[in-house]
Write a protein that holds these residues in place. Sequence first.
Motif, PDB file in Angstrom:
ATOM      1  N   GLU A   1       8.396   3.662  -7.844  1.00  0.00           N
ATOM      2  CA  GLU A   1       6.972   3.329  -7.719  1.00  0.00           C
ATOM      3  C   GLU A   1       6.723   2.065  -6.912  1.00  0.00           C
ATOM      4  OE1 GLU A   1       8.656   3.978 -10.556  1.00  0.00           O
ATOM      5  OE2 GLU A   1       7.919   2.739 -12.231  1.00  0.00           O
TER       6      GLU A   1
ATOM      7  N   LYS B   1      -3.009   5.461  -1.748  1.00  0.00           N
ATOM      8  CA  LYS B   1      -3.512   4.440  -2.674  1.00  0.00           C
ATOM      9  C   LYS B   1      -4.095   3.262  -1.895  1.00  0.00           C
ATOM     10  CE  LYS B   1      -0.427   5.515  -6.530  1.00  0.00           C
ATOM     11  NZ  LYS B   1       0.519   4.952  -7.535  1.00  0.00           N
ATOM     12  N   GLU B   2      -4.874   2.478  -2.598  1.00  0.00           N
ATOM     13  CA  GLU B   2      -5.430   1.282  -1.987  1.00  0.00           C
ATOM     14  C   GLU B   2      -4.377   0.173  -1.941  1.00  0.00           C
ATOM     15  OE1 GLU B   2     -10.129   1.832  -3.285  1.00  0.00           O
ATOM     16  OE2 GLU B   2      -8.973   0.127  -4.007  1.00  0.00           O
TER      17      GLU B   2
ATOM     18  N   GLN C   1       0.849  -1.188   0.000  1.00  0.00           N
ATOM     19  CA  GLN C   1       0.000   0.000   0.000  1.00  0.00           C
ATOM     20  C   GLN C   1       0.882   1.234   0.000  1.00  0.00           C
ATOM     21  OE1 GLN C   1      -2.937   0.225   3.152  1.00  0.00           O
ATOM     22  NE2 GLN C   1      -4.193   1.626   1.952  1.00  0.00           N
TER      23      GLN C   1
ATOM     24  N   GLU D   1      -2.726  -3.203  -2.734  1.00  0.00           N
ATOM     25  CA  GLU D   1      -2.760  -3.967  -3.973  1.00  0.00           C
ATOM     26  C   GLU D   1      -1.980  -5.267  -3.833  1.00  0.00           C
ATOM     27  OE1 GLU D   1      -0.948  -1.836  -7.206  1.00  0.00           O
ATOM     28  OE2 GLU D   1       1.030  -1.805  -6.267  1.00  0.00           O
TER      29      GLU D   1
ATOM     30  N   ALA E   1       6.294   1.583  -0.803  1.00  0.00           N
ATOM     31  CA  ALA E   1       5.016   1.252  -0.170  1.00  0.00           C
ATOM     32  C   ALA E   1       5.302   0.535   1.149  1.00  0.00           C
ATOM     33  CB  ALA E   1       4.181   0.351  -1.067  1.00  0.00           C
TER      34      ALA E   1
END
Length: 118
Positions: free
Chosen positions: A89, A43-44, A39, A46, A92
Amino acid sequence: QVQLVESGGGLVQAGGSLRLSCAASGRTFSSYDLGWFRQAPGKEREFVAAISWGGGNTYYADSVKGRFTISRDNAKNTVYLQMNSLKPEDTAVYYCAAAVAGMGYDYWGQGTQVTVSS
């Protein structure tokens, strides 16, 4: 019941590697499917990768396919996520999760932060 504890997160430069580990308690570890999720801020959560209870089947999100590898060692009650060629990217909080084979993920770890700098 299964308790999960992740480790191995940290700060790495783009292109680098990290290996996450998730240690599980419980005698029936080998009967659980295991997964990694992440996560990012705003954002949610994933899906990242999953491995079947016997280790014979693995699944990956398209965004990590070819760069990440999930594996498990049932003797050590541990699941791993080897992450190579990391990108910003990929930054998270990464969570591992366990599911009774064929069922939904009912057990979650507390998460470990992965930060990839550009």
